[in-house]
Motif scaffolding. Structure first.
Motif, mmCIF file in Angstrom:
data_model
loop_
_atom_site.group_PDB
_atom_site.id
_atom_site.type_symbol
_atom_site.label_atom_id
_atom_site.label_comp_id
_atom_site.label_asym_id
_atom_site.label_seq_id
_atom_site.Cartn_x
_atom_site.Cartn_y
_atom_site.Cartn_z
ATOM 1 N N ARG A 97 0.827 -1.207 0.000
ATOM 2 C CA ARG A 97 0.000 0.000 0.000
ATOM 3 C C ARG A 97 0.860 1.255 0.000
ATOM 4 O O ARG A 97 0.630 2.185 -0.776
ATOM 5 N N ALA A 124 -5.935 -7.496 -5.227
ATOM 6 C CA ALA A 124 -6.926 -6.418 -5.227
ATOM 7 C C ALA A 124 -7.413 -6.095 -3.820
ATOM 8 O O ALA A 124 -7.907 -4.991 -3.582
ATOM 9 N N THR A 127 -5.059 -3.229 -3.285
ATOM 10 C CA THR A 127 -5.166 -2.088 -4.209
ATOM 11 C C THR A 127 -6.508 -1.385 -4.105
ATOM 12 O O THR A 127 -6.586 -0.167 -4.260
ATOM 13 N N ASN A 128 -7.562 -2.144 -3.815
ATOM 14 C CA ASN A 128 -8.888 -1.523 -3.783
ATOM 15 C C ASN A 128 -9.008 -0.472 -2.691
ATOM 16 O O ASN A 128 -9.614 0.583 -2.894
ATOM 17 N N TYR A 129 -8.454 -0.745 -1.515
ATOM 18 C CA TYR A 129 -8.554 0.291 -0.488
ATOM 19 C C TYR A 129 -7.464 1.343 -0.650
ATOM 20 O O TYR A 129 -7.632 2.495 -0.244
ATOM 21 N N GLN A 132 -8.775 4.114 -2.869
ATOM 22 C CA GLN A 132 -9.730 4.971 -2.160
ATOM 23 C C GLN A 132 -9.002 6.022 -1.328
ATOM 24 O O GLN A 132 -9.405 7.198 -1.285
ATOM 25 N N SER A 143 -7.832 0.639 -10.307
ATOM 26 C CA SER A 143 -7.189 -0.637 -10.019
ATOM 27 C C SER A 143 -7.779 -1.700 -10.930
ATOM 28 O O SER A 143 -8.968 -2.007 -10.840
ATOM 29 N N ASN A 148 -10.686 -9.601 -14.327
ATOM 30 C CA ASN A 148 -12.036 -9.031 -14.270
ATOM 31 C C ASN A 148 -12.536 -8.599 -15.640
ATOM 32 O O ASN A 148 -13.744 -8.557 -15.885
ATOM 33 N N GLU A 216 -11.717 -12.677 -0.088
ATOM 34 C CA GLU A 216 -12.465 -11.971 0.945
ATOM 35 C C GLU A 216 -12.617 -12.781 2.232
ATOM 36 O O GLU A 216 -13.601 -12.665 2.948
#
Length: 274
Positions: A97, A124, A127-129, A132, A143, A148, A216
């Motif tokens: 991060r 991800a 990277t997803n947070y 943000q 990202s 996907n 997740e």
């Protein structure tokens, strides 16, 4: 290809002088950050698979769009079940991060206003947070985990879902860097799920109402205890032809994304995010 001075043409930041980088941003201020990983991929694939695959894809994307390609960090973040397997060198989530943030902040000083993280390794969840948080700082960052973008065609090309060192990843390798592949050592292997698959969506499952994505939760057993070769799937089904078809769709759809951003937000336009 070289210019009049004899300097080789390149789309990569590290091959350019600082003033060339600044001038480039005046024409196209989109920078793509490849995110790689060093990770075991069975007996038959190199540990650098997830990084090696990015370079030829990105060079074609840049050739067709004019986007700037940033140097690729070879290390990445990993889901918990990848850790502790020999050959895998994971970054901590906080390290990954912080690295992404520092890259974006530094590159922006040269006039780049739009950033795309591009990777095919399952990170991800970091990277997803991160994007943000960068948005809160005023940076426009996307990202993209390339799986996907091809979920709708995956099963038109491959027999099996996308997992690890499997039919899909091996096909990509046979197409892009066959010199590092030893198919005589490819073996089929399956992982032990901690939850039944009816509750977990895989990386390339197109339509799903399942409660969890593969990254997740602690949904898979630790690979170093669970697997002998380090494979999840059947790489013996792989072919270079399948890899070529798959890579073409990834590249074409990334080109569409970059060109859309260029048209909607021309060079020099900063997108307000905070």
């Amino acid at each position: 290809m070289t210019n009049q001075s004899g300097k080789k043409h390149s789309h990569w930041w590290q091959h350019k002088s600082w003033d060339e980088i600044v001038e480039h941003a005046k024409k196209c201020d989109i920078a793509i950050i490849p995110l790689g990983s060093i990770e075991q991929h069975g007996y038959h694939l190199p540990t650098g698979h997830d990084t090696l695959q990015l370079f030829p894809m990105l060079e074609e994307i840049a050739e067709r769009t004019g986007a700037m390609l940033l140097p690729c960090p070879w290390y990445g973040a990993h889901p918990h079940h990848h850790h502790n397997f020999p050959g895998t060198v994971p970054l901590s989530n906080d390290t990954c991060r912080a690295m992404i943030k520092d890259i974006v902040r530094g590159v922006s000083l040269a006039g780049y206003n739009k950033f795309i993280l591009f990777f095919g390794h399952g990170q991800a969840f970091v990277t997803n947070y991160t994007v943000q948080e960068l948005g809160q700082e005023g940076y426009y960052v996307l990202s993209v985990m390339f799986q996907n973008s091809v979920r709708d065609v995956h099963h038109d090309i491959f027999e099996d879902p996308f997992w690890h060192a499997d039919e899909a990843e091996t096909s990509i390798a046979l197409h892009l860097f066959p010199e590092y592949v030893d198919m005589s050592r490819a073996v089929k292997e399956l992982a032990t799920p901690l939850l039944d698959r009816q509750f977990v969506t895989g990386p390339t499952q197109e339509k799903s109402c399942k409660p969890l994505r593969f990254d997740e939760g602690t949904v898979s057993a630790p690979e170093y205890k669970d697997l002998k070769a380090g494979v999840v799937g059947d790489p013996t089904k792989a072919t270079a032809e399948k890899g070529e078809k798959y890579v073409k769709v990834i590249v074409d759809r990334m080109v569409d994304l970059v060109n859309h951003i260029k048209e909607k937000y021309p060079a020099g336009v900063k997108i307000e995010t905070n």
